[in-house]
Structures are given as C-alpha cells and as structure tokens.
Design a protein around this motif. Structure first.
Motif, PDB file in Angstrom:
ATOM      1  N   GLY A   1     -11.291  81.267  59.174  1.00 22.98           N
ATOM      2  CA  GLY A   1     -11.838  80.007  58.652  1.00 22.98           C
ATOM      3  C   GLY A   1     -12.852  79.404  59.615  1.00 22.98           C
ATOM      4  O   GLY A   1     -12.912  78.191  59.792  1.00 22.98           O
ATOM      5  N   SER A   2     -13.636  80.259  60.251  1.00 28.77           N
ATOM      6  CA  SER A   2     -14.645  79.791  61.209  1.00 28.77           C
ATOM      7  C   SER A   2     -16.008  79.800  60.511  1.00 28.77           C
ATOM      8  O   SER A   2     -16.474  80.858  60.065  1.00 28.77           O
TER       9      SER A   2
ATOM     10  N   GLY B   1     -25.791  77.877  60.008  1.00 28.07           N
ATOM     11  CA  GLY B   1     -26.983  78.710  59.899  1.00 28.07           C
ATOM     12  C   GLY B   1     -26.619  80.133  60.274  1.00 28.07           C
ATOM     13  O   GLY B   1     -25.859  80.348  61.234  1.00 28.07           O
ATOM     14  N   ILE B   2     -27.093  81.111  59.510  1.00 25.35           N
ATOM     15  CA  ILE B   2     -26.827  82.525  59.838  1.00 25.35           C
ATOM     16  C   ILE B   2     -28.149  83.277  59.829  1.00 25.35           C
ATOM     17  O   ILE B   2     -28.964  83.125  58.917  1.00 25.35           O
ATOM     18  N   ILE B   3     -28.322  84.092  60.873  1.00 24.66           N
ATOM     19  CA  ILE B   3     -29.525  84.919  61.019  1.00 24.66           C
ATOM     20  C   ILE B   3     -29.064  86.357  61.103  1.00 24.66           C
ATOM     21  O   ILE B   3     -28.137  86.666  61.871  1.00 24.66           O
ATOM     22  N   LEU B   4     -29.672  87.260  60.334  1.00 25.75           N
ATOM     23  CA  LEU B   4     -29.302  88.666  60.484  1.00 25.75           C
ATOM     24  C   LEU B   4     -30.513  89.576  60.356  1.00 25.75           C
ATOM     25  O   LEU B   4     -31.336  89.373  59.476  1.00 25.75           O
TER      26      LEU B   4
ATOM     27  N   VAL C   1     -24.849  78.030  64.748  1.00 23.64           N
ATOM     28  CA  VAL C   1     -25.705  79.114  64.242  1.00 23.64           C
ATOM     29  C   VAL C   1     -25.168  80.462  64.711  1.00 23.64           C
ATOM     30  O   VAL C   1     -24.815  80.617  65.885  1.00 23.64           O
ATOM     31  N   LEU C   2     -25.113  81.420  63.790  1.00 28.68           N
ATOM     32  CA  LEU C   2     -24.670  82.786  64.123  1.00 28.68           C
ATOM     33  C   LEU C   2     -25.860  83.721  64.013  1.00 28.68           C
ATOM     34  O   LEU C   2     -26.540  83.752  62.987  1.00 28.68           O
ATOM     35  N   ASN C   3     -26.122  84.492  65.080  1.00 28.27           N
ATOM     36  CA  ASN C   3     -27.196  85.483  65.061  1.00 28.27           C
ATOM     37  C   ASN C   3     -26.577  86.868  65.179  1.00 28.27           C
ATOM     38  O   ASN C   3     -26.087  87.250  66.245  1.00 28.27           O
TER      39      ASN C   3
ATOM     40  N   ILE D   1     -18.622  82.608  55.174  1.00 24.67           N
ATOM     41  CA  ILE D   1     -18.508  81.811  56.409  1.00 24.67           C
ATOM     42  C   ILE D   1     -19.639  80.770  56.531  1.00 24.67           C
ATOM     43  O   ILE D   1     -19.841  80.208  57.591  1.00 24.67           O
ATOM     44  N   LEU D   2     -20.372  80.571  55.440  1.00 24.56           N
ATOM     45  CA  LEU D   2     -21.355  79.480  55.462  1.00 24.56           C
ATOM     46  C   LEU D   2     -20.606  78.163  55.247  1.00 24.56           C
ATOM     47  O   LEU D   2     -19.832  78.032  54.282  1.00 24.56           O
ATOM     48  N   ALA D   3     -20.820  77.225  56.114  1.00 26.00           N
ATOM     49  CA  ALA D   3     -20.145  75.928  56.012  1.00 26.00           C
ATOM     50  C   ALA D   3     -20.622  75.187  54.763  1.00 26.00           C
ATOM     51  O   ALA D   3     -21.702  75.478  54.237  1.00 26.00           O
TER      52      ALA D   3
END
Ligand SMILES: C[S@@+](CC[C@H](N)C(=O)[O-])C[C@H]1O[C@@H](n2cnc3c(N)ncnc32)[C@H](O)[C@@H]1O
Length: 298
Positions: free
Chosen positions: A195-196, A200-203, A129-131, A233-235
């Motif tokens: 390519g990372s 889940g992404i939160i912004l 997950v990226l916040n 960058i969403l898997a």
C-alpha cells in the motif's frame, strides 16, 4: 472525419548549452558533450551528413559497433578526459566512457526533465516520485531539484553508484533521493502489496534487461504487467506518469494506448509522441525514443 485521435507531438530540447547534435548521417551521429566531440552509431541516420568530412575527422573518439547487439568499443583519436561534467540548467551530470556507447545521459530527454519539473511545480508538501529503470538518474535529479522526494530504482549497482555521483555533483540533499537496487516489476508489485503510493511515476524500460537476481525484463511481455502495476501504486492525488521507450518497434500510439487503458478514469490529459534531437543547423530532426505522459488537469 476521424474523431478522438490522440495528440501526437515531437519534442526537442532547445535549451542545451553543453550539448549539441552537430550532424548525423551514414548511420552515425556527431555530437558535442561539453568540450568533447564524439561519433556514435545511430541506426536512424539513414541520410547523408551535412558537415564536411573534416568536421567529422575532428572528433576526439568514435564508438565502433560490433556484430553483437549493443557491443563495440571506443577508439580514441585525441586525448579526452576520463570523466567530465556537463551542465543543464542547475543540474551537473557526470559523463564517463564505459564499454557501451552510452556516456551517462540521454540529452534528448532534457525536455522530459523540464516537463517533470514543471508538473512538480512549487508545493508545500514534497511530491513522492518513483523513477524506475533510473540509470544514472538525470530525471531523478530534475525531480529532486524541483523539491520531490524521489525513489530511484535500477537493477545495476554501477548505475546507482553513478546516479549517487550525480546527486553529489548537483549538490542535492542526501535525503532527497532513496536508492533501490531491485527488479522494476517486482518492486512495483511489492509496493502495491504494501500500500505504498506515489504521486508521480517515471519509467524508461529497456527492450531487454535483467533484474539483480536474473529476473528477465522483455518489453513486449513485461510492459503490460508493469503499467497496470504502476496504476495500482498511483496515489489518489497523483500528478503525473511518464513512459519513454528506446529501441523498440512500438510507436508512440502503442505506448499511448497502453497508458490510457491503464489510467482509465483518472482525470487529466495524455500526450504521446517522439523525443528528437535537432541538429545544429536547426533543420533536421533525429528521432530517438517514443514517449507517453499523463498529467492531472489542475
Ligand atoms: C538506461 S535505461 C534504458 C535507456 C534506454 N531506454 C535504452 O534502452 O537505451 C535502462 C536501465 O534499466 C536498468 N534495468 C534493466 N533491466 C532492469 C530490471 N529488470 N529492473 C530494473 N532496472 C533494470 C538498466 O540497468 C539500465 O540502467
């Protein structure tokens, strides 16, 4: 008849014990954070307060705004702790008076903390997950508590330090959260080149902001690039994306349109709306932010 209108929903956070919106009105709100009752400016409160003037006078401190946007200072009327902790479920979040009206949490976001936890759910492999614009990290804590491996990014060293204190207060394992001091957009573009990917992404981007090297963030100019970069960058097996925005003119329909365009072709549902506080009497809603969130259908 109109068809295919997006679902617009008002969200509130009804499970707080350590936070209450006691009242609002006359451009201010009266709130309780644990044992501390405070008054903060609130432009949306264009109505009259419901509680007595005496209730308002009982507040320990008030933030007096200045003419400068987001400027002002705290006036203390009673002795208050310099820092204290509030609980939300199993989370412990450190609060602090700074030179802004913010105390370290946006209590109306608790409904999003719960949503992120429910989407992460229970799985054998921890979700990545990226916040972005993570501030003091309450939602990073919620995601980490649900078992995710979180990358928490902010442009401010002070915010990251505060988020680290929250990690310790929540007793979450150190390796559950990776800390990144960087510009949100630059980092996402770099992750795309590397390519990372994230599941889940939160912004929660501000209206205006600056990266650590002075990079300018301006919502209307920068958001379209950021949301597209986030898509890249969403898997393949991504589970969710959540956008919240405060203090901008845009409605949830605007944010929802941008999210559905960027995520076109991904299986799932998008919900957009407003994040609100409900006052103690249970009646009046105070709208705090707009949001849009995508979740993969099971
Ligand atoms: C708390 S969030 C925004 C909260 C809420 N949306 C508001 O406007 O009050 C703002 C965070 O974004 C961070 N920030 C501002 N500009 C940034 C940038 N270019 N890259 C990464 N983080 C940034 C700030 O340091 C801050 O912690």
């Amino acid at each position: 008849m109109e068809e295919n209108l997006p679902i617009v929903e008002l969200l509130t956070s009804s499970d707080w014990i350590d936070y209450e919106l006691l009242d609002s009105g006359n451009g201010r709100k009266l709130e309780r954070f644990g044992p501390v009752t405070l008054i903060r400016p609130e432009a949306e409160a264009v109505w009259l307060p419901k509680s007595s003037a005496q209730d308002w006078r009982g507040a320990s401190a008030e933030f007096i705004p200045s003419a400068e946007e987001n400027g002002g200072h705290w006036v203390f009327k009673k002795k208050v702790p310099e820092r204290w902790t509030v609980r939300y479920r199993d989370l412990r979040l450190v609060l602090n008076f700074s030179n802004s009206k913010q105390l370290g949490i946006f209590p109306e976001q608790a409904c999003q903390w719960d949503w992120v936890r429910s989407v992460i759910g229970e799985r054998d492999e921890p979700l990545r997950v990226l916040n972005l614009f993570g501030y003091t990290g309450a939602i990073s804590m919620a995601a980490a508590a649900a078992g995710a491996r979180v990358t928490h990014l902010d442009a401010s060293k002070k915010a990251i330090q505060w988020a680290k204190e929250n990690r310790a207060a929540c007793k979450l394992p150190e390796d559950r959260i990776r800390w990144i001091l960087d510009d949100g957009l630059k980092f996402v573009q770099r992750e795309a080149r590397r390519g990372s990917f994230y599941q889940g992404i939160i912004l929660d981007p501000p209206k205006f902001g600056r990266g650590p090297k002075g990079e300018v963030w301006e919502f209307y100019r920068s958001f379209p690039d950021l949301i597209r970069a986030c898509r890249s960058i969403l898997a393949e097996d991504a589970k969710f994306l959540l956008v919240t925005a405060y203090a901008i003119k845009a409605s949830s329909v605007t944010i929802g349109n941008a999210v559905s365009e960027a995520l076109l072709g991904l299986n799932g549902s998008i919900q957009s709306g407003e994040v609100c506080l409900r006052d103690r009497s249970g009646g009046r809603l105070l709208s705090m932010a707009v949001y849009s969130r995508w979740k993969r259908e099971a």
